[in-house]
Design a protein around this motif. Structure first.
Motif, short mmCIF file in Angstrom:
data_model
loop_
_atom_site.label_atom_id
_atom_site.label_comp_id
_atom_site.label_asym_id
_atom_site.label_seq_id
_atom_site.Cartn_x
_atom_site.Cartn_y
_atom_site.Cartn_z
N LEU A 60 0.84 -1.20 0.00
CA LEU A 60 0.00 0.00 0.00
C LEU A 60 0.88 1.25 0.00
CD1 LEU A 60 -2.79 -1.13 2.50
CD2 LEU A 60 -2.74 -1.33 0.02
N LEU A 61 0.66 2.11 -0.99
CA LEU A 61 1.46 3.32 -1.15
C LEU A 61 0.56 4.55 -1.08
CD1 LEU A 61 3.64 2.32 -4.27
CD2 LEU A 61 4.30 2.19 -1.85
N GLU A 62 1.16 5.69 -0.74
CA GLU A 62 0.43 6.95 -0.81
C GLU A 62 0.03 7.18 -2.27
OE1 GLU A 62 -0.64 8.84 1.71
OE2 GLU A 62 0.18 7.22 2.91
N PRO A 63 -1.17 7.76 -2.51
CA PRO A 63 -1.64 7.92 -3.89
C PRO A 63 -0.59 8.54 -4.83
CG PRO A 63 -3.38 8.51 -2.39
CD PRO A 63 -2.17 8.18 -1.54
N ARG A 64 0.18 9.53 -4.35
CA ARG A 64 1.15 10.18 -5.25
C ARG A 64 2.30 9.24 -5.63
NH1 ARG A 64 1.79 12.44 -0.30
NH2 ARG A 64 3.74 11.91 0.77
N LEU A 81 -7.70 -2.60 -13.79
CA LEU A 81 -8.45 -3.69 -13.16
C LEU A 81 -7.97 -3.91 -11.72
CD1 LEU A 81 -8.40 -6.32 -16.08
CD2 LEU A 81 -10.40 -5.03 -15.29
N HIS A 82 -6.67 -3.77 -11.52
CA HIS A 82 -6.10 -3.96 -10.18
C HIS A 82 -6.61 -2.87 -9.24
CE1 HIS A 82 -3.08 -4.46 -7.01
NE2 HIS A 82 -2.87 -5.66 -7.50
N ALA A 83 -6.67 -1.65 -9.75
CA ALA A 83 -7.16 -0.53 -8.92
C ALA A 83 -8.64 -0.74 -8.56
CB ALA A 83 -6.98 0.79 -9.66
N VAL A 84 -9.43 -1.24 -9.51
CA VAL A 84 -10.85 -1.48 -9.22
C VAL A 84 -10.99 -2.64 -8.22
CG1 VAL A 84 -13.13 -2.06 -10.18
CG2 VAL A 84 -11.61 -0.54 -11.46
N ALA A 85 -10.18 -3.70 -8.39
CA ALA A 85 -10.22 -4.81 -7.42
C ALA A 85 -9.95 -4.29 -6.01
CB ALA A 85 -9.19 -5.88 -7.79
N MET A 149 -7.52 4.32 1.13
CA MET A 149 -8.92 3.95 0.94
C MET A 149 -9.72 3.78 2.22
SD MET A 149 -9.77 2.57 -2.40
CE MET A 149 -9.09 3.58 -3.67
N TRP A 150 -9.06 3.49 3.31
CA TRP A 150 -9.80 3.26 4.56
C TRP A 150 -9.97 4.56 5.35
CZ3 TRP A 150 -12.98 -0.46 5.21
CH2 TRP A 150 -13.53 -0.71 6.47
#
Ligand SMILES: [Fe+2]
Ligand SMILES: [Fe+2]
Length: 269
Positions: A60-64, A81-85, A149-150
């Motif tokens: 898990l990385l920071e969005p930037r 697809l990975h981002a949607v999963a 995301m959380w």
């Protein structure tokens, strides 16, 4: 006998994605069967973890820091697809989290029906995205994913109406805005199974947003709040930044979110 809150905590504390969604779907089926028999499962109480259990991968990385890939390339489509999963796996946990988190607030049975049904659908969506990734020779966990995301769940851990305003009515509604563009990318590439999976997701997400709007309005009625004013106050409190047009006005309307709810939030203030 397990209560609905016991089931929710079991899903939340299961780390592996496929194992989490298998439990989620099994519990949703048990809930629906008990409801249909006229002998509903007790809601109970539970202590959901502040953060749900997650597999070791993806990192898990920071969005930037998440690498950007061109959506026109095969690698770019795998990344999409990975981002949607990843979004769907978070959605599974978000739907189960709300049940024990706010079990102290008495709610009609229809609320639990809606949330369990949506949790079941999010589980199906995660599995569909994993199937598409595997078909392309990849898998969930092969790429890094967003760490933030959380955040919406943690920010609204003590505010039921804030949770409903931000998660289904802002974040899931955003999904309605962006999914048609994603479907077009996979159509152009002739990726039929991804198109079919995203179309399933798109149609079912309308009802998730509608559940959010329905129960947000229910709570506004209970507390004698003006729904539009309450929505603006809560989104400004818990959601960082402005909402971004263009909006899918048609699907948002179908889900019970009128334009005067979201347009004023395109400006920070
Ligand atoms: Fe979903
Ligand atoms: Fe959803």
């Amino acid at each position: 006998m397990k209560t609905l809150c016991d089931m929710a905590v079991d899903v939340l504390t299961t780390a592996d994605g496929r194992a989490k969604t298998a439990k989620s779907r099994e519990y949703a089926a048990q809930w629906a069967a008990a409801r249909a028999s006229g002998n509903p499962l007790p809601i109970g109480t539970g202590r959901p973890p502040l953060r749900p259990a997650r597999p070791d991968a993806p990192e898990l990385l920071e969005p930037r820091d998440v690498p950007k890939r061109k959506p026109g390339s095969p690698q770019g489509r795998i990344a999409l697809l990975h981002a949607v999963a990843h979004i769907e796996l978070n959605a599974v946990d978000l739907h189960w989290d709300i049940i024990p988190r706010f079990a102290h607030v008495p709610m009609p049975m229809g609320f639990y029906d809606d949330w369990v049904k949506a949790a079941d659908e999010e589980s199906k969506h995660f599995n569909l995205m994993c199937d598409c990734l595997e078909e392309q020779g990849s898998f969930y966990g092969a790429l890094p994913a967003h760490a933030g995301m959380w955040r919406a769940a943690e920010d609204t851990v003590e505010d039921f109406m804030g949770r409903l305003a931000v998660v289904p009515m802002v974040l899931e509604a955003r999904g309605l805005d962006v999914t048609p563009g994603m479907i077009a990318i996979f159509q152009k590439a002739g990726a039929d199974s991804a198109v079919a999976a995203l179309e399933t997701i798109y149609s079912e997400e309308v009802s998730h947003v509608a559940y959010g709007s329905k129960w947000f309005h229910f709570l506004c009625g209970r507390h004698d709040h003006d729904p539009k004013d309450a929505f603006h106050t809560l989104v400004r409190r818990y959601f960082k930044g402005a909402l971004k047009p263009p909006f899918n006005e048609e699907k948002r309307a179908e889900a019970g979110i009128p334009p005067d709810f979201y347009w004023p939030l395109t400006e920070t203030g």
